[in-house]
Design a protein around this motif. Sequence first.
Motif, PDB file in Angstrom:
ATOM      1  N   ASP A  34       0.961  -1.168  -0.030  1.00  0.00           N
ATOM      2  CA  ASP A  34       0.053  -0.008   0.007  1.00  0.00           C
ATOM      3  C   ASP A  34       0.982   1.362  -0.047  1.00  0.00           C
ATOM      4  N   LEU A  35       1.251   1.666  -1.293  1.00  0.00           N
ATOM      5  CA  LEU A  35       2.213   2.595  -1.302  1.00  0.00           C
ATOM      6  C   LEU A  35       1.708   3.947  -0.633  1.00  0.00           C
TER       7      LEU A  35
ATOM      8  N   SER B  48      10.637  14.770 -10.902  1.00  0.00           N
ATOM      9  CA  SER B  48      12.097  15.051 -10.386  1.00  0.00           C
ATOM     10  C   SER B  48      11.979  14.261  -9.042  1.00  0.00           C
ATOM     11  N   SER B  49      12.920  14.209  -8.206  1.00  0.00           N
ATOM     12  CA  SER B  49      13.064  13.343  -7.179  1.00  0.00           C
ATOM     13  C   SER B  49      12.010  13.474  -6.208  1.00  0.00           C
ATOM     14  N   THR B  50      11.599  14.912  -6.140  1.00  0.00           N
ATOM     15  CA  THR B  50      10.606  15.580  -5.265  1.00  0.00           C
ATOM     16  C   THR B  50       9.323  14.803  -5.396  1.00  0.00           C
ATOM     17  N   GLU B  51       8.596  14.708  -6.612  1.00  0.00           N
ATOM     18  CA  GLU B  51       7.480  13.951  -7.053  1.00  0.00           C
ATOM     19  C   GLU B  51       7.839  12.690  -7.001  1.00  0.00           C
ATOM     20  N   ALA B  52       8.856  11.926  -7.379  1.00  0.00           N
ATOM     21  CA  ALA B  52       9.021  10.470  -7.086  1.00  0.00           C
ATOM     22  C   ALA B  52       8.857  10.181  -5.624  1.00  0.00           C
ATOM     23  N   LEU B  53       9.412  11.091  -4.662  1.00  0.00           N
ATOM     24  CA  LEU B  53       9.046  10.615  -3.063  1.00  0.00           C
ATOM     25  C   LEU B  53       7.720  10.872  -2.511  1.00  0.00           C
ATOM     26  N   ALA B  54       6.586  11.254  -3.668  1.00  0.00           N
ATOM     27  CA  ALA B  54       5.409  11.692  -3.097  1.00  0.00           C
ATOM     28  C   ALA B  54       4.371  10.827  -3.870  1.00  0.00           C
ATOM     29  N   LEU B  55       4.872   9.969  -4.718  1.00  0.00           N
ATOM     30  CA  LEU B  55       4.025   9.078  -5.665  1.00  0.00           C
ATOM     31  C   LEU B  55       3.117   8.219  -4.589  1.00  0.00           C
ATOM     32  N   THR B  56       1.756   8.161  -4.833  1.00  0.00           N
ATOM     33  CA  THR B  56       0.970   7.232  -4.043  1.00  0.00           C
ATOM     34  C   THR B  56       0.574   6.041  -4.795  1.00  0.00           C
TER      35      THR B  56
ATOM     36  N   LEU C  54       2.243   3.003  -7.604  1.00  0.00           N
ATOM     37  CA  LEU C  54       3.486   2.326  -8.122  1.00  0.00           C
ATOM     38  C   LEU C  54       3.369   2.477  -9.529  1.00  0.00           C
ATOM     39  N   PRO C  55       4.267   3.081 -10.097  1.00  0.00           N
ATOM     40  CA  PRO C  55       4.433   3.120 -11.557  1.00  0.00           C
ATOM     41  C   PRO C  55       4.638   1.713 -12.085  1.00  0.00           C
ATOM     42  N   LYS C  56       3.925   1.364 -13.343  1.00  0.00           N
ATOM     43  CA  LYS C  56       4.282   0.114 -13.796  1.00  0.00           C
ATOM     44  C   LYS C  56       5.713   0.013 -14.338  1.00  0.00           C
ATOM     45  N   ALA C  57       6.145   0.890 -15.203  1.00  0.00           N
ATOM     46  CA  ALA C  57       7.525   1.186 -15.689  1.00  0.00           C
ATOM     47  C   ALA C  57       7.861   2.208 -15.440  1.00  0.00           C
ATOM     48  N   LEU C  58       9.185   2.548 -14.913  1.00  0.00           N
ATOM     49  CA  LEU C  58       9.836   3.910 -14.796  1.00  0.00           C
ATOM     50  C   LEU C  58      11.169   3.686 -15.466  1.00  0.00           C
ATOM     51  N   ALA C  59      11.445   4.901 -16.151  1.00  0.00           N
ATOM     52  CA  ALA C  59      12.628   5.407 -17.007  1.00  0.00           C
ATOM     53  C   ALA C  59      13.156   6.334 -15.980  1.00  0.00           C
ATOM     54  N   ILE C  60      14.444   6.132 -15.889  1.00  0.00           N
ATOM     55  CA  ILE C  60      15.518   7.037 -15.076  1.00  0.00           C
ATOM     56  C   ILE C  60      16.450   7.644 -16.120  1.00  0.00           C
ATOM     57  N   VAL C  61      16.521   9.007 -15.973  1.00  0.00           N
ATOM     58  CA  VAL C  61      17.580   9.803 -16.717  1.00  0.00           C
ATOM     59  C   VAL C  61      18.818  10.176 -15.886  1.00  0.00           C
TER      60      VAL C  61
END
Length: 465
Positions: free
Chosen positions: A84-85, A165-173, A175-182
Amino acid sequence: MKEISCKLLVIGGGPGGYIAAIRAGQLGLDTVIVEKRKLGGTCLTIGCIPSKALIHAAEEFDKASHMAAGTSPLGISVAKPALDLGKTIAWKDGIVGRLNSGVAGLLKKARVKIVGGTARFRDGKTVEVETETGLQVIRAETVVIATGSAPVELPFLPFAGPVISSTEALALTTLPKALAIVGAGYIGLELGMAFAKFGTAVTVVEAEARILPQYDAELTRPVARRLADLGVEVLTGAKAKGLAPKNDGLLVETAAGTDRRIAADRILVTVGRRPVTEGWGLEELGLDMDGRFIRIDDRCRTSMRGIYAIGDVTGEPMLAHRAMAQGEMVAEIVAGHARSWDNRAIAAVCFTDPEIVTVGLSPDAARAAGIEVKTGQFPFTANGRAMTMLGEAGFVRVVARADNHLVLGIQAVGQGVSELAAAFGLALEMGARLEDIAGTIHAHPTQGEGFQEAALKALGHALHI
């Protein structure tokens, strides 16, 4: 219009700023701190602390998943775990909230006045602050600029929609199915490994020839192996080009020069951080700059009398503990103490799996400086404590002068080695020699024994390898 005067004004309530204000208050200086968001800055609210909470939750989920699959060597089996993210993020936010309140309490205890709002210089002694209740003018004898840093935004991948950005990544509720990281620096890999453990399909795109290019290749090999174990695809020598036509993926130019589309519902850009030098009136001061950063001397003084600058806005290494140390030092200097800056013992920690710690010079950096060195390296495959924690991947390495055995640098990669950073930093700060480390009785069974064994190896008589 309100107006207040103070001895010391600190602009920015991050790790450097709030430490400077607390120490100044303890020393009896009339101090005001201005912060436009939450006290604690990026590190506490949207960086160091929340990311470590997410990393820990991911580690626990990964362990439970192996137990459910019957692949844990510990003989423990459990039912299939569920995530439960939203609850995970709420737990993380609770930690951040408690620490934020703690910082406010410490500032009040030190009799520091807290002003919430956006500060802007009128001149070198006067600042205007836009608060919720109106404009506040603050006049100060001395000012500390501690405005921190922000994520770098790529012009062809602006932060909006699926690009985060990392800010939004740490607030996701969700879970992404697929995540691309640059970007395969420490931020990208820390978060990428965490999401991979949660079950997200992760692809990392890095323009350099290898991951974590700021660390030497020997330290990063165990991390690369773990990325492969987690199913993370890493594309090195590759360049992100922009969003796919339907905003459902990332377009990449591979190392071979061919174009490729990476399917992703989220694209996390982690290509570095930039100093926050806009929006607070830098143009009113005319400070000397060092590229994008404010230029400072060994006492954190800027080119303008009575103005100091600390932390990320002053350059690399952009680390919270560097900012904290500078903040404490500046407060003491303003109070009349004799202090100067020494950065030889600043540890850099990468909270990947396994973790990486470096303090001081690497073997290559020492040799490049013309120093003949002795090195000693001890693998965790020979350390009992590491074996009992399934943490055999990695090692401890000590670098010392060949002539007098003065320790110049210490590096480690392994499970939980971040907790050895204090011992490594202390050794350099105290001017330890190989004989000092080797002659210190290290408790058994601990991973710290690897530190002693590395020193013994450099001296030519390791006991356990």
